[in-house]
Design an enzyme around this catalytic site. Structure first.
Site, PDB file in Angstrom:
ATOM      1  N   CYS A  98       0.840  -1.196   0.000  1.00  0.00           N
ATOM      2  CA  CYS A  98       0.000   0.000   0.000  1.00  0.00           C
ATOM      3  C   CYS A  98       0.877   1.248   0.000  1.00  0.00           C
ATOM      4  CB  CYS A  98      -0.901  -0.021   1.231  1.00  0.00           C
ATOM      5  SG  CYS A  98      -1.778   1.521   1.530  1.00  0.00           S
ATOM      6  N   CYS A 101       0.270   3.606   2.964  1.00  0.00           N
ATOM      7  CA  CYS A 101       0.896   3.080   4.192  1.00  0.00           C
ATOM      8  C   CYS A 101       2.397   3.327   4.156  1.00  0.00           C
ATOM      9  CB  CYS A 101       0.628   1.582   4.321  1.00  0.00           C
ATOM     10  SG  CYS A 101      -1.118   1.149   4.190  1.00  0.00           S
ATOM     11  N   ASP A 491      34.016  -7.423 -36.988  1.00  0.00           N
ATOM     12  CA  ASP A 491      35.385  -7.719 -36.602  1.00  0.00           C
ATOM     13  C   ASP A 491      35.557  -9.226 -36.795  1.00  0.00           C
ATOM     14  OD1 ASP A 491      37.938  -7.488 -35.347  1.00  0.00           O
ATOM     15  OD2 ASP A 491      37.042  -8.252 -33.508  1.00  0.00           O
ATOM     16  N   ASP A 685      34.025  -7.199 -30.477  1.00  0.00           N
ATOM     17  CA  ASP A 685      34.071  -7.857 -29.167  1.00  0.00           C
ATOM     18  C   ASP A 685      33.919  -6.859 -28.033  1.00  0.00           C
ATOM     19  OD1 ASP A 685      37.709  -8.348 -29.034  1.00  0.00           O
ATOM     20  OD2 ASP A 685      36.484  -6.562 -29.108  1.00  0.00           O
ATOM     21  N   ASP A 689      37.459  -2.682 -29.874  1.00  0.00           N
ATOM     22  CA  ASP A 689      36.776  -2.018 -30.982  1.00  0.00           C
ATOM     23  C   ASP A 689      35.895  -0.854 -30.539  1.00  0.00           C
ATOM     24  OD1 ASP A 689      37.782  -3.804 -33.009  1.00  0.00           O
ATOM     25  OD2 ASP A 689      36.456  -5.318 -32.171  1.00  0.00           O
TER      26      ASP A 689
END
Length: 792
Positions: A98, A101, A491, A685, A689
């Site tokens: 809630c 609450c 690549d 990778d 790169d």
């Protein structure tokens, strides 16, 4: 020179945000605040993300909270807690359901004498406290428990922040109570309307019943419309429904005025349920957050939060449990389910020495793992952060729809005003009440909810569906960009090939044996961590005695010079042999050659090859089938190696022997050759790169199952390292765009038809309500189809 100002991101949780148009208003308003450089509201996760300068964040957050409260007073604004810091104590509030609450708990806890600050994160059910240090933690927790028990007796307070319990006994659900109250209102309003319609009552009692029913059903809509109008926010769905239904009363259409509001509320109810279910479905796809960790302390184990485990600690993973932190197996072997991270259903076998990632599920064996990363740096934490924040980067289609909705509604309202007042003035026999009613129909139809709700939901679902397949897309903009890809650049090493080098042949001169040549090469490469050096030492397979080695010298770009047992050994590439004037014969061999010389005499060469990935050829075929015009490979390897791999896979272009900056130059050439609307992907990778990944329209990294550099550098991360997943990502992107445009065309098409029918007096408010809430509901349900990715 001005100092560089550090930009930081801050997030606010918008509890109670259930209106897409409101989300757009908040985003627009906050983005205009002084000091905000970027802002986005994720309607699906109810999160406001802001970028501001470091040092100004506290003031900006305060301003943003005030603005949100001004625009939408019913929304509870909470600052999202990211991680924990020294002095901060997180408490788990199990069973807290809630929001009201939660607000009471936060307020009362903050008034305790030993508390400096207190925040309740309602979404994660955590109470974050910052003690003053004047009281013991146990005493503070005891006081907090008393407060919580008084406000919410069923909530369980614990220091174990990740300990999930099956909270079956606590059934207090604020959202369910809200739905129940609305259903009661709709039921009472419907009964009163039926009595008024079917009872032959005098005019005044009949009107009174209709008015009572109207305010029971739609009083909240009218209240919100008036409240927004006082703030200058006129053109929203509350205003449209209020003015249309009040107008129906004004022209004597009492039953329609109440019924339209009734059915609008019913439609909104179903729409809200559908959106919330969609959110849960998408969130469930990435349910990989660890609950706890079994920390090994001496001969005992202790159940703790993953955040409390340090690097170097030992944790125990029992069968059936999630791996909570990244680490290395030091004891045991098992099969692990990696599907939550990779989308792969086939379990993986792990043993002593294997690396394991948080999010894996241990299937059968008992494992002891040495933790290598803290929770905040773990794979699961980074992936969750990526997926949860992906929708903050909006696709062009989303931005278009947001702008479209901003102008569309005012245009329709102005058209409705023209429709109400102009025809009675210029058409003979036209009555004001008739044309005013047609204008009211126009207003009901004009609400753009179907678009502003279903479009973001479609992209959010596409990102969720991709993550289910082991593809992490960092934003809707990248997902949409994948639709226009025409050039894919790869690549080689680690992308199309496995990146695992193996010695494939040993070719000694007449003066040496294969064993001797391999031994000299292994001794020369003893201190190198290069994959080629590792493959030579692996092939040698024996221990290397450092006492036999002297004068080790690494010659950059050439190789190694070293003395072994007093003999001068050279091991490296052809450039090293030429540099040292050693006579050798160039070989046309597929693979990397390591030449070896002993005391100035050529001793032979070793061939090291990298194996092509099993699905690399399939990936190229799939990409061409999807309409990719050109596939290109860029590699730093020798031309013979690059050409061999490229020709085997059927690539269109191969560029070899490139340095990192030359790869960027090649990408720029390819970019100039394509049309401006076409996109270019670079797949690498993610470690070496980074410049090329950044230069491409979409950078895709082979994630290496948790490579930090890959996750940071790329726009899309393939967690399985499979090139064929690139085609899967494009298919998901195309499917997502298809469903998004289905919704756009469907919503606009239906609304256009009904606007015309309303203008000619054919459509009534009943049809108008369907064209609004009915179309929205259908669009939301259609958007959820994007999660179906099984056959991709």
């Amino acid at each position: 020179m001005d100092p560089i100002k550090t930009k930081i991101n801050k997030e606010l949780l918008l509890d109670g945000l259930d209106c897409a148009a409101c989300a757009a208003k908040i985003e627009k308003g906050v983005s205009e605040l002084n000091g905000i450089s970027a802002c986005s509201v994720n309607f699906m996760t109810k999160t406001l993300t802001m970028e501001t300068e470091q040092g100004r964040e506290d003031g900006i957050i305060t301003e943003a909270k005030k603005l949100v409260k001004t625009l939408e007073p019913h929304i509870e604004v909470k600052e999202k807690q990211i991680g924990t810091k020294s002095g901060i104590t997180p408490l788990s509030l199990n069973g807290l359901d809630c929001a009201n609450c939660a607000a009471k708990i936060e307020k009362e806890v903050s008034l305790l004498s030993g508390i400096k600050s207190s925040t309740v994160d309602f979404v994660s059910k955590k109470l974050i406290i910052e003690p003053t240090g004047t009281m013991k933690t146990d005493d503070l927790v005891a006081d907090i428990k008393k407060i919580v028990k008084r406000i919410e007796p069923e909530v369980n307070v614990t220091l174990e922040t990740h300990n999930k319990v099956q909270d079956n006994e606590h059934n207090h659900d604020h959202e369910n109570n809200k739905i129940k109250r609305l259903l009661i209102r709709l039921g009472v309003g419907g009964v009163l309307t039926a009595v008024a319609v079917f009872s032959n009552l005098p005019y005044i009692p009949e009107l009174s019943l209709f008015l009572i029913a109207y305010f029971i059903v739609g009083g909240d809509i009218v209240y919100r419309a008036i409240r927004n109008m006082t703030r200058g926010q006129v053109f929203d769905e509350n205003f449209l429904m209020a003015i249309a239904t009040i107008g129906a009363f004004a022209v004597g259409q009492f039953p329609e005025g109440v019924a339209v509001m009734l059915f609008y509320q019913v439609g909104e109810l179903f729409q809200g349920i559908a959106v919330n279910r969609s959110r849960k479905s998408i969130s469930a796809l990435m349910d990989i957050r660890p609950d706890y960790a079994h920390l090994k302390v001496g001969q005992e184990t202790k159940k703790v939060s993953p955040e409390d485990v340090n690097v170097g600690d030992l944790i125990i993973i029992k069968p059936g449990e999630k791996v909570p932190l990244d680490g290395k197996v030091i004891e045991g072997n098992s099969m692990v389910d990696t599907s939550a991270l990779t989308g792969e259903s086939v379990p993986r076998e792990i043993e002593v020495g294997s690396d394991v990632l948080s999010g894996f599920i241990n299937k059968n064996g008992l494992l002891t793992i040495e933790v290598t990363k803290s929770y905040s740096e773990s794979t699961v934490a980074k992936i969750l952060d990526l997926v949860q924040n992906a929708s903050s980067r909006k696709a062009p289609t989303e931005n278009f729809i947001t702008k479209f909705a901003r102008y569309y509604t005012p245009v329709v309202v102005i058209t409705a005003a023209v429709l109400a007042f102009i025809p009675p003035l210029i058409l003979q026999g036209a009555t004001f009440s008739d044309w005013f009613y047609r204008a009211l129909v126009f207003l009901v139809i004009s609400c753009p909810c179907a678009l502003v709700v279903s479009i973001p939901l479609g992209f959010f679902g596409g990102i969720g569906g991709a993550s289910k397949s082991g593809i992490l897309v960092k934003g809707s903009n990248y997902l949409e960009a994948l639709n226009d890809v025409k050039v894919v650049v790869f690549d080689k090493t680690g992308t199309l090939t496995k990146g695992i080098f193996e010695v494939t042949s040993i070719n000694p001169s007449n003066s040496l044996t294969k064993e001797e040549l391999l031994e000299y090469a292994a001794f020369a490469e003893v201190h190198s961590n290069h994959p080629i050096a590792l493959s030579i030492r692996k092939a040698y397979g024996k221990e290397i005695d450092d006492n036999r080695i002297q004068d080790y010298n690494e010659i950059s770009g050439h190789g190694i010079e070293v003395k072994v047992d007093g003999k001068e050994i050279l091991a490296g590439n052809a450039k090293l042999m030429k540099k040292e004037s050693i006579s050798f014969e160039l070989k046309d061999v597929v693979g990397t050659l390591v030449h070896v010389a002993i005391d100035g005499q050529y001793g032979g060469y070793i061939v090291i090859s990298d194996e092509v990935k099993e699905d690399a050829a399939k990936a190229i075929q799939q990409l061409k089938a999807l309409g990719i015009k050109k596939t290109v490979m860029l590699t730093g390897d020798a031309k013979t190696v690059g050409n061999a791999v490229g020709n085997e896979l059927g690539l269109d272009e191969i560029h070899a022997e490139l340095l990192p900056h030359q790869k960027v130059e090649e990408i720029e050439k390819l970019d100039r050759e394509k049309s401006p609307k076409e996109k270019l992907i670079f797949v690498g990778d993610g470690i070496n790169d980074t410049p090329v990944l950044a230069r491409a329209d979409v950078g895709i990294a082979m994630g290496g199952l948790g490579s930090d550099a890959a996750i940071e550098a790329a726009d899309v991360v393939i967690m399985t390292d499979e090139p064929s997943k690139i085609a899967t990502a494009i298919k998901i992107a195309k499917r997502t765009r298809g469903i998004v445009w289905q919704n756009i065309l469907f919503a606009l098409g239906v609304k256009t038809i009904f606007l015309l029918l309303g203008a000619f007096g054919i459509a009534t408010m009943w049809e108008a309500v369907f064209s609004d809430v009915g179309v929205t509901l259908l669009a939301v349900l259609n958007a959820m189809r994007v999660l179906q990715t099984k056959n991709m």
